[in-house]
Design a protein around this motif. Structure first.
Motif, PDB file in Angstrom:
ATOM      1  N   UNK A  91     -22.056 -21.100   1.155  1.00 57.55           N
ATOM      2  CA  UNK A  91     -20.849 -21.605   0.493  1.00 57.55           C
ATOM      3  C   UNK A  91     -20.443 -22.918   1.136  1.00 57.55           C
ATOM      4  N   UNK A  92     -20.175 -23.952   0.322  1.00 57.57           N
ATOM      5  CA  UNK A  92     -19.875 -25.274   0.864  1.00 57.57           C
ATOM      6  C   UNK A  92     -18.399 -25.559   1.025  1.00 57.57           C
ATOM      7  N   UNK A  93     -17.526 -24.724   0.521  1.00 56.05           N
ATOM      8  CA  UNK A  93     -16.098 -24.987   0.651  1.00 56.05           C
ATOM      9  C   UNK A  93     -15.586 -24.439   1.981  1.00 56.05           C
ATOM     10  N   UNK A  94     -14.424 -24.923   2.424  1.00 53.50           N
ATOM     11  CA  UNK A  94     -13.867 -24.462   3.703  1.00 53.50           C
ATOM     12  C   UNK A  94     -13.626 -22.955   3.720  1.00 53.50           C
ATOM     13  N   UNK A  95     -13.534 -22.412   4.923  1.00 58.44           N
ATOM     14  CA  UNK A  95     -13.206 -21.003   5.088  1.00 58.44           C
ATOM     15  C   UNK A  95     -11.881 -20.720   4.373  1.00 58.44           C
ATOM     16  N   UNK A  96     -11.700 -19.512   3.820  1.00 60.20           N
ATOM     17  CA  UNK A  96     -10.493 -19.224   3.026  1.00 60.20           C
ATOM     18  C   UNK A  96      -9.169 -19.496   3.733  1.00 60.20           C
ATOM     19  N   UNK A 134     -15.222 -24.037  15.163  1.00 54.95           N
ATOM     20  CA  UNK A 134     -16.598 -23.558  15.247  1.00 54.95           C
ATOM     21  C   UNK A 134     -17.465 -23.860  14.034  1.00 54.95           C
ATOM     22  N   UNK A 135     -16.895 -24.452  13.005  1.00 55.54           N
ATOM     23  CA  UNK A 135     -17.644 -24.797  11.795  1.00 55.54           C
ATOM     24  C   UNK A 135     -17.594 -26.316  11.616  1.00 55.54           C
ATOM     25  N   UNK A 136     -18.731 -26.917  11.331  1.00 56.21           N
ATOM     26  CA  UNK A 136     -18.803 -28.356  11.098  1.00 56.21           C
ATOM     27  C   UNK A 136     -18.598 -28.645   9.618  1.00 56.21           C
ATOM     28  N   UNK A 137     -17.832 -29.732   9.363  1.00 54.13           N
ATOM     29  CA  UNK A 137     -17.529 -30.131   7.995  1.00 54.13           C
ATOM     30  C   UNK A 137     -17.830 -31.606   7.793  1.00 54.13           C
ATOM     31  N   UNK A 148     -21.681 -25.927   8.488  1.00 62.87           N
ATOM     32  CA  UNK A 148     -22.015 -24.678   9.165  1.00 62.87           C
ATOM     33  C   UNK A 148     -21.887 -24.804  10.668  1.00 62.87           C
ATOM     34  N   UNK A 149     -22.563 -23.916  11.363  1.00 60.61           N
ATOM     35  CA  UNK A 149     -22.514 -23.914  12.828  1.00 60.61           C
ATOM     36  C   UNK A 149     -23.443 -24.998  13.392  1.00 60.61           C
ATOM     37  N   UNK A 150     -23.579 -25.036  14.721  1.00 60.22           N
ATOM     38  CA  UNK A 150     -24.294 -26.125  15.384  1.00 60.22           C
ATOM     39  C   UNK A 150     -25.738 -26.286  14.902  1.00 60.22           C
ATOM     40  N   UNK A 151     -26.462 -25.176  14.691  1.00 57.29           N
ATOM     41  CA  UNK A 151     -27.849 -25.302  14.240  1.00 57.29           C
ATOM     42  C   UNK A 151     -27.922 -25.930  12.845  1.00 57.29           C
ATOM     43  N   UNK A 152     -26.959 -25.615  11.988  1.00 54.10           N
ATOM     44  CA  UNK A 152     -26.906 -26.248  10.666  1.00 54.10           C
ATOM     45  C   UNK A 152     -26.558 -27.737  10.795  1.00 54.10           C
ATOM     46  N   UNK A 153     -25.666 -28.051  11.735  1.00 50.67           N
ATOM     47  CA  UNK A 153     -25.306 -29.448  11.968  1.00 50.67           C
ATOM     48  C   UNK A 153     -26.528 -30.253  12.390  1.00 50.67           C
ATOM     49  N   UNK A 154     -27.314 -29.722  13.308  1.00 48.26           N
ATOM     50  CA  UNK A 154     -28.501 -30.444  13.786  1.00 48.26           C
ATOM     51  C   UNK A 154     -29.449 -30.709  12.615  1.00 48.26           C
ATOM     52  N   UNK A 155     -29.684 -29.701  11.779  1.00 47.05           N
ATOM     53  CA  UNK A 155     -30.536 -29.899  10.598  1.00 47.05           C
ATOM     54  C   UNK A 155     -29.952 -30.972   9.681  1.00 47.05           C
ATOM     55  N   UNK A 156     -28.652 -30.932   9.488  1.00 47.54           N
ATOM     56  CA  UNK A 156     -27.953 -31.892   8.627  1.00 47.54           C
ATOM     57  C   UNK A 156     -28.101 -33.316   9.176  1.00 47.54           C
TER      58      UNK A 156
END
Length: 186
Positions: A2-7, A133-136, A149-157
């Motif tokens: 899901x790409x939108x912010x946490x609820x 804790x979530x990157x946007x 997402x989290x740090x591993x998703x950030x690195x991929x991004x």
């Protein structure tokens, strides 16, 4: 994913106005609409080139389109450092605990209105930040912040961003951490 912010997440997100993407990127990075104003950035432009009739650090019309010198000076005035990231390095080497966020400069197609593209290419500033804790991606051209997402998703991004030679990344950190934001053995 899901790409939108946490609820329950309240994220400050300035939307694009005129050519003020640098201003929006800075305010979105710090999650505060009052961190910087257009007047602040215009004053920095003047101080960087006080003798210039046409200021080289913003658009000729004074509508924004600020360059990296303005962003770096604005951040230095607040005690932060902006460091160009060499795309030949892997962003996995960045110690995220020492980073405030990222400022990216990406190509952007100029449009007439909201939907009519032109062949004119421009540059656009945006910021990325960790919020609880979530990157946007806090790009002012987005309708809402985009969850990375989290740090591993950030690195991929970031690896994906840096694979495009047209895109530039700047690491924003405190002055104290500016020399040590790389992980050991990186």
């Amino acid at each position: 994913m899901e790409n939108s912010p946490e609820p329950n997440e309240i994220i400050y997100h300035e939307k694009q106005v005129k050519e003020l993407c640098a201003l929006h990127a800075l305010n979105n990075l710090f999650q505060n609409p009052k961190t910087f104003s257009k007047a602040d950035l215009d004053e920095i432009c003047f101080n960087l080139a006080p003798q210039s009739w046409v200021n080289p650090h913003r658009s000729m019309l004074g509508l924004g389109n600020y360059d990296i010198n303005v962003i770096m000076t604005a951040l230095q005035n607040r005690g932060y450092e902006t460091i160009w990231f060499d795309r030949r390095k892997d962003p996995i080497c960045i110690d995220q605990s020492k980073v405030i966020g990222y400022i990216l400069n990406i190509p952007s197609q100029f449009k007439i209105g909201k939907y009519v593209p032109t062949p004119i290419k421009r540059r656009h500033w945006l910021s990325i930040r960790n919020i609880n804790g979530i990157y946007y991606n806090l790009d002012s051209k987005l309708d809402q912040p985009e969850k990375i997402g989290r740090e591993d998703h950030l690195v991929d991004y970031l690896q994906d961003i840096l694979s495009d030679v047209e895109k530039e990344m700047f690491v924003v950190t405190t002055l104290e951490n500016s020399k040590t934001y790389h992980k050991e053995n990186s």
